[in-house]
Scaffold this motif. Structure first.
Motif, short mmCIF file in Angstrom:
data_model
loop_
_atom_site.label_atom_id
_atom_site.label_comp_id
_atom_site.label_asym_id
_atom_site.label_seq_id
_atom_site.Cartn_x
_atom_site.Cartn_y
_atom_site.Cartn_z
N ALA A 18 0.84 -1.21 0.00
CA ALA A 18 0.00 0.00 0.00
C ALA A 18 0.87 1.26 0.00
O ALA A 18 0.63 2.20 -0.76
N PHE A 19 1.89 1.29 0.85
CA PHE A 19 2.78 2.45 0.91
C PHE A 19 3.57 2.61 -0.39
O PHE A 19 3.74 3.74 -0.88
N ILE A 20 4.07 1.51 -0.93
CA ILE A 20 4.87 1.59 -2.16
C ILE A 20 4.00 2.03 -3.33
O ILE A 20 4.42 2.83 -4.17
N GLY A 21 2.77 1.52 -3.41
CA GLY A 21 1.87 1.94 -4.48
C GLY A 21 1.59 3.43 -4.43
O GLY A 21 1.58 4.12 -5.46
N ALA A 22 1.39 3.96 -3.22
CA ALA A 22 1.16 5.41 -3.07
C ALA A 22 2.42 6.21 -3.41
O ALA A 22 2.34 7.31 -3.95
N SER A 23 3.58 5.64 -3.13
CA SER A 23 4.83 6.36 -3.39
C SER A 23 5.03 6.62 -4.88
O SER A 23 5.60 7.65 -5.26
N PHE A 24 4.59 5.69 -5.73
CA PHE A 24 4.71 5.89 -7.17
C PHE A 24 4.03 7.20 -7.58
O PHE A 24 4.57 7.98 -8.37
N ILE A 25 2.85 7.43 -7.05
CA ILE A 25 2.06 8.59 -7.46
C ILE A 25 2.64 9.88 -6.88
O ILE A 25 2.74 10.89 -7.57
N LEU A 26 3.01 9.85 -5.60
CA LEU A 26 3.59 11.04 -4.98
C LEU A 26 4.88 11.45 -5.68
O LEU A 26 5.12 12.63 -5.95
N LYS A 27 5.71 10.48 -6.00
CA LYS A 27 6.97 10.79 -6.68
C LYS A 27 6.71 11.28 -8.11
O LYS A 27 7.40 12.19 -8.59
N LYS A 28 5.72 10.72 -8.76
CA LYS A 28 5.37 11.15 -10.11
C LYS A 28 4.92 12.62 -10.11
O LYS A 28 5.35 13.41 -10.97
N LYS A 29 4.09 12.99 -9.14
CA LYS A 29 3.64 14.37 -9.06
C LYS A 29 4.82 15.30 -8.74
O LYS A 29 4.92 16.40 -9.27
N GLY A 30 5.71 14.84 -7.89
CA GLY A 30 6.90 15.62 -7.59
C GLY A 30 7.80 15.80 -8.79
O GLY A 30 8.35 16.88 -9.03
N LEU A 31 7.94 14.74 -9.57
CA LEU A 31 8.77 14.80 -10.78
C LEU A 31 8.16 15.75 -11.81
O LEU A 31 8.88 16.48 -12.50
N LYS A 32 6.83 15.77 -11.89
CA LYS A 32 6.17 16.69 -12.83
C LYS A 32 6.39 18.13 -12.42
O LYS A 32 6.67 19.00 -13.26
N ARG A 33 6.26 18.42 -11.14
CA ARG A 33 6.49 19.78 -10.66
C ARG A 33 7.95 20.19 -10.88
O ARG A 33 8.23 21.33 -11.27
N ALA A 34 8.87 19.27 -10.60
CA ALA A 34 10.29 19.59 -10.77
C ALA A 34 10.62 19.84 -12.24
O ALA A 34 11.43 20.72 -12.57
N ALA A 35 10.00 19.07 -13.14
CA ALA A 35 10.27 19.22 -14.57
C ALA A 35 9.80 20.58 -15.08
O ALA A 35 10.35 21.11 -16.06
N ALA A 36 8.81 21.16 -14.42
CA ALA A 36 8.29 22.45 -14.85
C ALA A 36 9.23 23.61 -14.52
O ALA A 36 9.15 24.68 -15.11
N THR A 37 10.15 23.37 -13.58
CA THR A 37 11.07 24.44 -13.15
C THR A 37 12.53 24.12 -13.40
O THR A 37 13.40 24.95 -13.12
N GLY A 38 12.82 22.92 -13.90
CA GLY A 38 14.21 22.55 -14.12
C GLY A 38 14.34 21.41 -15.11
O GLY A 38 13.44 21.16 -15.91
N THR A 39 15.47 20.70 -15.06
CA THR A 39 15.75 19.60 -15.98
C THR A 39 15.04 18.34 -15.53
O THR A 39 15.09 17.97 -14.36
N ARG A 40 14.35 17.67 -16.46
CA ARG A 40 13.64 16.44 -16.16
C ARG A 40 14.58 15.34 -15.72
O ARG A 40 15.71 15.23 -16.18
N ALA A 41 14.09 14.49 -14.79
CA ALA A 41 14.89 13.36 -14.33
C ALA A 41 15.15 12.38 -15.46
O ALA A 41 16.17 11.68 -15.48
N GLY A 42 14.22 12.31 -16.42
CA GLY A 42 14.37 11.38 -17.54
C GLY A 42 15.57 11.66 -18.42
O GLY A 42 16.03 10.78 -19.15
N VAL A 43 16.09 12.90 -18.36
CA VAL A 43 17.27 13.23 -19.16
C VAL A 43 18.45 13.56 -18.25
O VAL A 43 19.39 14.23 -18.66
N GLY A 44 18.38 13.08 -17.01
CA GLY A 44 19.53 13.20 -16.12
C GLY A 44 19.47 14.34 -15.13
O GLY A 44 20.44 14.58 -14.41
N GLY A 45 18.33 15.05 -15.02
CA GLY A 45 18.23 16.16 -14.08
C GLY A 45 17.96 15.69 -12.66
O GLY A 45 17.45 14.59 -12.44
#
Length: 334
Positions: A18-45
């Motif tokens: 249950a905790f791990i399943g929720a972590s996928f979504i929380l991290k995804k939302k965090g990655l989206k917010r971070a990508a809007a202000t900096g380099t995406r994690a998908g390209v090494g940011g």
């Protein structure tokens, strides 16, 4: 192992999922917010390290992993690992409501196929003989069959990282998830060894002095760090509702294979059990194919050109007809 210990391990494994399943979504939302202000994690940011939501996801994942770790102390890996299917349901539901990543009907069918196939394999998989010391696990890990598996796995991971990831990482999620899953099979073995060491030490049989304990601890740390790194890239690049079940299928399958090789549990099985396991694998493969087809269809729908035909409007006196082409994935006309 008593019934009470198995029940404790079962409860911990369910909570972990249950905790791990929720972590996928929380991290995804965090990655989206971070990508809007900096380099995406998908390209090494690494801008996501400054995003609170990503850290909330990390805390959720750590709690889940700790619960999973303790579960391995009380129950065999063959019982704990497959319960990761619960995380698929949790992440898919949360992704639907929080990320607007709608899972199509075929995607749901693919998830169910993956879960059913994994359950079939677990039900008919041979029972694990739980080692009674870290030294015993070390003897199993240094047998020729498992050494061959270890060398082959490390070689494949290096090939994925050095050759395939730069070329296909952004277009094929199996590259990232393959690295995570292959390293994960080592993680389970190491976690099992550490869990046994802790349990025996608490029972008065000190295992801390054994160098093998520290070796397994080092291996697990390296594997977990590698898994987190490439899992972040997969989540940042691909649909979370698809990443989660595919990762579960690959991780569970490789864990069962590694366990079978290491503990030699496949010998002595009857034809019925072997046939059931093959059917389970076929079901998992079918579910994975359905998930891939669903993902490709979603990408095609998001990238297609949307055509809006505006005809002649006599009320506004328009004499021209306009064909408006809108490209992109942010706006859709149903």
């Amino acid at each position: 192992m008593g019934v009470s210990e198995n029940s404790t391990g079962l409860a911990l494994a369910l909570g972990s999922s249950a905790f791990i399943g929720a972590s996928f979504i929380l991290k995804k939302k965090g990655l989206k917010r971070a990508a809007a202000t900096g380099t995406r994690a998908g390209v090494g940011g690494y801008t996501y390290l400054l995003e609170p939501l990503w850290w909330a996801g990390m805390v959720s994942m750590i709690v889940g992993e700790v619960a999973n770790f303790v579960a391995y102390i009380y129950a065999p890996a063959i019982l704990v690992t497959p319960l990761g299917a619960i995380s698929i349901i949790v992440s898919a539901v949360l992704a639907h409501f929080l990320l607007n990543e709608r899972l199509q009907t075929m995607g749901v069918l693919g998830c169910l196929s993956c879960i059913v196939g994994s359950i079939v394999i677990v039900i008919h998989a041979p029972q694990e003989q739980t080692p009674t010391s870290v030294q015993e696990i070390w003897d199993l890990a240094t047998q020729p069959a498992f050494l061959f598996y270890a060398v082959a796995t490390i070689s494949l991971v290096l090939a994925l990282i050095l050759h395939f990831e730069p070329r296909y990482g952004q277009s094929n999620m199996l590259v990232y998830l393959g690295i995570c899953s292959l390293m994960g099979s080592f993680t389970v073995v190491s976690i099992k060894a550490i869990g046994i060491a802790i349990k025996l030490t608490l029972d008065g049989i000190n295992q801390i002095a054994y160098p093998q304990t520290w070796f397994f601890l080092t291996v697990s740390a390296i594997c977990v760090i590698t898994q987190l790194n490439y899992l972040n890239r997969a989540l940042d690049t691909f649909n979370a509702a698809i990443v989660s079940p595919v990762y579960y299928v690959m991780f569970t399958t490789l864990t069962i294979i590694a366990s079978a090789i290491m503990f030699k549990d496949w010998s002595g099985q009857d034809a019925t059990s072997i046939a059931s396991e093959i059917c389970g694998f076929i079901t998992i493969l079918s579910g994975t194919m359905i998930l891939h087809i669903t993902r490709k269809q979603e990408e095609s729908d998001m990238q297609r050109t949307l055509k809006f035909y505006v005809g002649e409007d006599s009320m506004k006196g328009l004499e021209d007809e306009h064909l408006i082409l809108i490209h992109g994935s942010d706006f859709r006309e149903q």
